[in-house]
Design a protein around this motif. Structure first.
Motif, PDB file in Angstrom:
ATOM      1  N   UNK A   1      -8.647  -0.104  -9.174  1.00 59.28           N
ATOM      2  CA  UNK A   1      -7.520  -0.830  -9.757  1.00 59.28           C
ATOM      3  C   UNK A   1      -6.396   0.128 -10.160  1.00 59.28           C
ATOM      4  N   UNK A   2      -6.758   1.271 -10.751  1.00 52.57           N
ATOM      5  CA  UNK A   2      -5.748   2.261 -11.139  1.00 52.57           C
ATOM      6  C   UNK A   2      -5.050   2.826  -9.913  1.00 52.57           C
ATOM      7  N   UNK A   3      -5.836   3.144  -8.874  1.00 51.30           N
ATOM      8  CA  UNK A   3      -5.242   3.669  -7.640  1.00 51.30           C
ATOM      9  C   UNK A   3      -4.291   2.645  -7.035  1.00 51.30           C
ATOM     10  N   UNK A   4      -4.690   1.378  -7.029  1.00 47.86           N
ATOM     11  CA  UNK A   4      -3.834   0.342  -6.447  1.00 47.86           C
ATOM     12  C   UNK A   4      -2.505   0.274  -7.192  1.00 47.86           C
ATOM     13  N   UNK A   5      -2.538   0.396  -8.521  1.00 42.61           N
ATOM     14  CA  UNK A   5      -1.307   0.372  -9.307  1.00 42.61           C
ATOM     15  C   UNK A   5      -0.423   1.580  -8.994  1.00 42.61           C
ATOM     16  N   UNK A   6      -1.036   2.760  -8.930  1.00 39.67           N
ATOM     17  CA  UNK A   6      -0.272   3.976  -8.655  1.00 39.67           C
ATOM     18  C   UNK A   6       0.305   3.967  -7.247  1.00 39.67           C
ATOM     19  N   UNK A   7      -0.467   3.479  -6.284  1.00 38.57           N
ATOM     20  CA  UNK A   7       0.036   3.359  -4.914  1.00 38.57           C
ATOM     21  C   UNK A   7       1.236   2.422  -4.885  1.00 38.57           C
ATOM     22  N   UNK A   8       1.150   1.327  -5.642  1.00 34.76           N
ATOM     23  CA  UNK A   8       2.280   0.407  -5.713  1.00 34.76           C
ATOM     24  C   UNK A   8       3.527   1.079  -6.252  1.00 34.76           C
ATOM     25  N   UNK A   9       3.368   1.921  -7.276  1.00 35.59           N
ATOM     26  CA  UNK A   9       4.516   2.642  -7.839  1.00 35.59           C
ATOM     27  C   UNK A   9       5.112   3.600  -6.812  1.00 35.59           C
ATOM     28  N   UNK A  10       4.255   4.314  -6.083  1.00 36.12           N
ATOM     29  CA  UNK A  10       4.741   5.275  -5.080  1.00 36.12           C
ATOM     30  C   UNK A  10       5.422   4.551  -3.917  1.00 36.12           C
ATOM     31  N   UNK A  11       4.924   3.357  -3.582  1.00 38.16           N
ATOM     32  CA  UNK A  11       5.599   2.549  -2.559  1.00 38.16           C
ATOM     33  C   UNK A  11       6.981   2.125  -3.047  1.00 38.16           C
ATOM     34  N   UNK A  12       7.081   1.721  -4.316  1.00 40.49           N
ATOM     35  CA  UNK A  12       8.381   1.326  -4.866  1.00 40.49           C
ATOM     36  C   UNK A  12       9.362   2.491  -4.859  1.00 40.49           C
ATOM     37  N   UNK A  13       8.838   3.712  -5.064  1.00 36.17           N
ATOM     38  CA  UNK A  13       9.689   4.901  -5.061  1.00 36.17           C
ATOM     39  C   UNK A  13      10.022   5.379  -3.645  1.00 36.17           C
ATOM     40  N   UNK A  14       9.427   4.738  -2.650  1.00 36.88           N
ATOM     41  CA  UNK A  14       9.619   5.072  -1.230  1.00 36.88           C
ATOM     42  C   UNK A  14       9.126   6.469  -0.888  1.00 36.88           C
ATOM     43  N   UNK A  15       8.172   6.962  -1.698  1.00 38.30           N
ATOM     44  CA  UNK A  15       7.551   8.243  -1.377  1.00 38.30           C
ATOM     45  C   UNK A  15       6.417   8.090  -0.370  1.00 38.30           C
ATOM     46  N   UNK A  16       5.862   6.900  -0.298  1.00 41.74           N
ATOM     47  CA  UNK A  16       4.821   6.596   0.694  1.00 41.74           C
ATOM     48  C   UNK A  16       5.166   5.283   1.374  1.00 41.74           C
ATOM     49  N   UNK A  17       4.437   4.973   2.438  1.00 47.45           N
ATOM     50  CA  UNK A  17       4.706   3.757   3.195  1.00 47.45           C
ATOM     51  C   UNK A  17       3.402   3.163   3.704  1.00 47.45           C
ATOM     52  N   UNK A  18       3.382   1.839   3.903  1.00 45.58           N
ATOM     53  CA  UNK A  18       2.232   1.169   4.499  1.00 45.58           C
ATOM     54  C   UNK A  18       2.255   1.421   6.006  1.00 45.58           C
ATOM     55  N   UNK A  19       1.091   1.745   6.577  1.00 45.89           N
ATOM     56  CA  UNK A  19       1.052   2.095   8.007  1.00 45.89           C
ATOM     57  C   UNK A  19      -0.027   1.324   8.771  1.00 45.89           C
ATOM     58  N   UNK A  20      -0.422   0.159   8.289  1.00 42.45           N
ATOM     59  CA  UNK A  20      -1.389  -0.639   9.039  1.00 42.45           C
ATOM     60  C   UNK A  20      -2.725  -0.751   8.332  1.00 42.45           C
ATOM     61  N   UNK A  21      -3.760  -1.020   9.124  1.00 40.26           N
ATOM     62  CA  UNK A  21      -5.081  -1.291   8.577  1.00 40.26           C
ATOM     63  C   UNK A  21      -6.145  -0.543   9.363  1.00 40.26           C
TER      64      UNK A  21
END
Length: 425
Positions: free
Chosen positions: A50-70
């Motif tokens: 749950x903590x990782x999911x929240x942090x990943x969401x923050x990094x996605x909002x900052x555009x430092x990371x991106x979703x790349x599929x499954x």
């Protein structure tokens, strides 16, 4: 449970500090393992899913990371994958050494996009002169890469000696006789980007933790062999700084009682025998008229020794062997004291003298260290192809950028909370 903070030392931290450290650790794992899933990040960091999911969401909002599929999972729903967004920003790492300034500009995946060098001649070490070289090199890499100023997240600066990273003051640099120089303030007058100051021992250790021989290791010593000498410590999987950010001054431990005068003012320090000026003195004592010796040029002398060793020159071979004896005795002390998994020989002297030096150092350490800790320790050259101090300094800029984001986020949350609880007018 929280991920290990980069600082690693037992100091009182706020919830914001912990959140910043966890965000940094998650991004570090993404950069190292792209693409990766949230489940893999939770396993690597020790954080809850749950903590990782929240942090990943923050990094996605900052555009430092991106979703790349499954990716398929065994019998379950496909797992979403994330990767670093290399074009999401730029980081600059500055390696200030006694004889040069080297600057590299990185994308967010920490790929080098541009490099610049400034030579510093003997005596050219006044703070304003050093600042001028740094400003010129930083301007050069930004121009080379064609990066917009807004995309530069920060500049990490590695400077020799003892540094107060909170105030940006170079407290003591013995090779330049600097005392309490407000270096970050001086740099901020000519560089418009956020600035973060630390020293090459910490920068080199972090670089090895991210991309080098310390990756995945619990306890590592990174021996910095240049004009100055020191040991970056990564203990228990985190960077060890000491109570005043001064840990690792191995170069100023005593190797020879009543020995050579060191530039710190003491006698017999490790640095006086294995730093570049000490190696030159080793050569001068062995062969005063040797053509390998370039009295006013450390780089030329070390280059000449490296070429001499390759050509089986007896003087060069003897100088490298004698230098390795001193290095080996000093490293044996570290092996006995810290029992590390790996000792990494880093910086420009180690890189230029290479495998011949490494072979002699290993033999010398074996002669001086206790058998059991030596058997558990690997001694290697740094595998990092770029400048480790620049790479490590760039990660300090990344850490600082994430911290400033966290501070802004915290202020926004406070403002929102106040607006929700404010009485109606």
């Amino acid at each position: 449970m929280t991920a290990k903070a980069l600082g690693g030392n037992p100091v009182k931290r706020t919830s914001r500090d912990i959140r910043t450290a966890n965000r940094y650790e998650v991004l570090r794992q993404i950069i190292a393992q792209s693409p990766t899933s949230r489940q893999e990040l939770a396993a690597a960091t020790g954080l809850s899913l749950a903590t990782v999911a929240t942090l990943v969401g923050e990094l996605l909002d900052l555009r430092m990371i991106t979703e790349v599929g499954f990716e398929d999972s065994a019998g379950g729903r496909p797992r979403g994958l994330v990767a670093v967004n290399a074009s999401g920003g730029a980081l600059i790492g500055v390696d200030i050494a006694e004889t040069y300034v080297h600057v590299e500009l990185f994308d967010l995946a920490l790929n080098v996009l541009a490099r610049a060098d400034e030579d510093m001649r003997p005596g050219e070490s006044r703070p304003e002169q050093v600042v001028g070289h740094v400003a010129a090199a930083v301007g050069s890499v930004v121009a080379q890469a064609g990066v917009e100023a807004a995309r530069v997240l920060g500049v990490g600066v590695s400077v020799p000696g003892q540094v107060d990273r909170k105030t940006g003051v170079s407290e003591y640099a013995p090779n330049w006789d600097w005392h309490d120089v407000p270096l970050l303030d001086l740099l901020s007058e000519v560089i418009a980007y956020p600035l973060y100051l630390d020293n090459p021992l910490r920068a080199g250790a972090v670089a090895e933790m991210w991309f080098g021989a310390a990756r995945g290791r619990g306890d590592t010593v990174v021996v910095n062999l240049g004009t100055g000498v020191g040991a970056g410590l990564a203990l228990g999987g985190g960077l060890y700084r000491g109570v005043s950010n001064s840990a690792g001054e191995w170069g100023h431990t005593t190797l020879v009682l009543d020995g050579r005068l060191c530039r710190c003012g003491n006698h017999g320090c490790v640095e006086a025998y294995v730093g570049a000026p000490g190696i030159m003195l080793n050569l001068r004592e062995l062969s005063p008229q040797s053509p390998l010796l370039h009295p006013e040029d450390q780089t030329a002398t070390i280059d000449a020794l490296a070429h001499g060793v390759a050509a089986n020159d007896p003087v060069a071979l003897k100088v490298v062997r004698e230098t390795a004896r001193y290095i080996g005795a000093g490293i044996a002390n570290l092996v006995n004291l810290l029992n590390p998994e790996v000792v990494v020989l880093s910086s420009w002297v180690a890189r230029k003298l290479g495998d011949p030096l490494l072979h002699e150092v290993r033999e010398a350490v074996q002669r001086h260290a206790l058998r059991r800790p030596f058997a558990a320790t690997e001694i290697v050259l740094s595998p990092i192809p770029t400048d480790p101090a620049c790479l490590g300094a760039a990660t300090f800029a990344l850490e600082g950028a994430l911290q400033s984001v966290g501070q802004r986020t915290g202020k926004n949350r406070t403002t929102q909370a106040r607006s929700r609880t404010a009485p109606p007018s």
